[in-house]
Design a protein around this motif. Structure first.
Motif, mmCIF file in Angstrom:
data_model
loop_
_atom_site.group_PDB
_atom_site.id
_atom_site.type_symbol
_atom_site.label_atom_id
_atom_site.label_comp_id
_atom_site.label_asym_id
_atom_site.label_seq_id
_atom_site.Cartn_x
_atom_site.Cartn_y
_atom_site.Cartn_z
ATOM 1 N N TRP A 107 0.824 -1.198 0.000
ATOM 2 C CA TRP A 107 0.000 0.000 0.000
ATOM 3 C C TRP A 107 0.863 1.255 0.000
ATOM 4 O O TRP A 107 0.543 2.235 -0.673
ATOM 5 C CB TRP A 107 -0.977 0.010 1.169
ATOM 6 N N SER A 108 1.962 1.246 0.735
ATOM 7 C CA SER A 108 2.867 2.407 0.744
ATOM 8 C C SER A 108 3.382 2.705 -0.649
ATOM 9 O O SER A 108 3.451 3.857 -1.074
ATOM 10 C CB SER A 108 4.052 2.164 1.681
ATOM 11 N N ARG A 138 -8.326 11.397 1.314
ATOM 12 C CA ARG A 138 -8.470 10.554 2.508
ATOM 13 C C ARG A 138 -7.760 9.232 2.249
ATOM 14 O O ARG A 138 -8.146 8.469 1.381
ATOM 15 C CB ARG A 138 -9.938 10.278 2.806
ATOM 16 N N THR A 139 -6.735 8.964 3.023
ATOM 17 C CA THR A 139 -5.933 7.761 2.803
ATOM 18 C C THR A 139 -6.755 6.495 2.976
ATOM 19 O O THR A 139 -6.684 5.590 2.145
ATOM 20 C CB THR A 139 -4.729 7.738 3.758
ATOM 21 N N ARG A 164 -7.550 3.775 0.080
ATOM 22 C CA ARG A 164 -7.124 2.379 0.202
ATOM 23 C C ARG A 164 -8.310 1.443 -0.018
ATOM 24 O O ARG A 164 -8.190 0.447 -0.722
ATOM 25 C CB ARG A 164 -6.491 2.130 1.561
ATOM 26 N N ARG A 165 -9.459 1.778 0.551
ATOM 27 C CA ARG A 165 -10.650 0.944 0.338
ATOM 28 C C ARG A 165 -11.056 0.918 -1.124
ATOM 29 O O ARG A 165 -11.460 -0.114 -1.651
ATOM 30 C CB ARG A 165 -11.820 1.451 1.177
ATOM 31 N N CYS A 216 -17.781 -4.913 3.080
ATOM 32 C CA CYS A 216 -16.591 -4.459 3.814
ATOM 33 C C CYS A 216 -15.693 -3.580 2.939
ATOM 34 O O CYS A 216 -14.835 -2.873 3.449
ATOM 35 C CB CYS A 216 -15.805 -5.645 4.374
ATOM 36 N N LEU A 217 -15.906 -3.611 1.629
ATOM 37 C CA LEU A 217 -15.124 -2.775 0.713
ATOM 38 C C LEU A 217 -15.879 -1.527 0.293
ATOM 39 O O LEU A 217 -15.392 -0.749 -0.523
ATOM 40 C CB LEU A 217 -14.706 -3.584 -0.523
#
Length: 82
Positions: free
Chosen positions: A12-13, A29-30, A34-35, A56-57
């Motif tokens: 992810w980084s 928004r990080t 990511r989601r 959940c996603l």
């Protein structure tokens, strides 16, 4: 969903640094970003319909609306230019 289906923190980084330097992409928004990436990867890997996206996603319609113009929602074609 198993943990192996999501990018690790290290991955992810890398993704985040690539996205933050890509013209035309805003990271506000990080966690939300990511989601979105995890949801998009899930769709591309599974080949499922958007409405089958696990809750959940995120909501399938919210994720779908975030796709950039020119990206084929069924195959992800065009996403690689980002």
């Amino acid at each position: 969903m198993t943990d192996r289906s999501r990018p690790s923190d290290t991955d992810w980084s890398r993704i985040q640094s690539l996205l933050s330097t890509t013209k035309g992409i805003r990271l506000t928004r990080t966690l939300g970003c990511r989601r979105f990436v995890e949801a998009l990867l899930w769709i591309l890997r599974s080949g499922a319909q958007w409405r089958m996206l696990p809750r959940c996603l995120g909501s399938w319609s919210s994720v779908f609306k975030q796709l950039p113009a020119g990206v084929d929602s069924a195959s992800g074609t065009g996403f690689t230019r980002y």
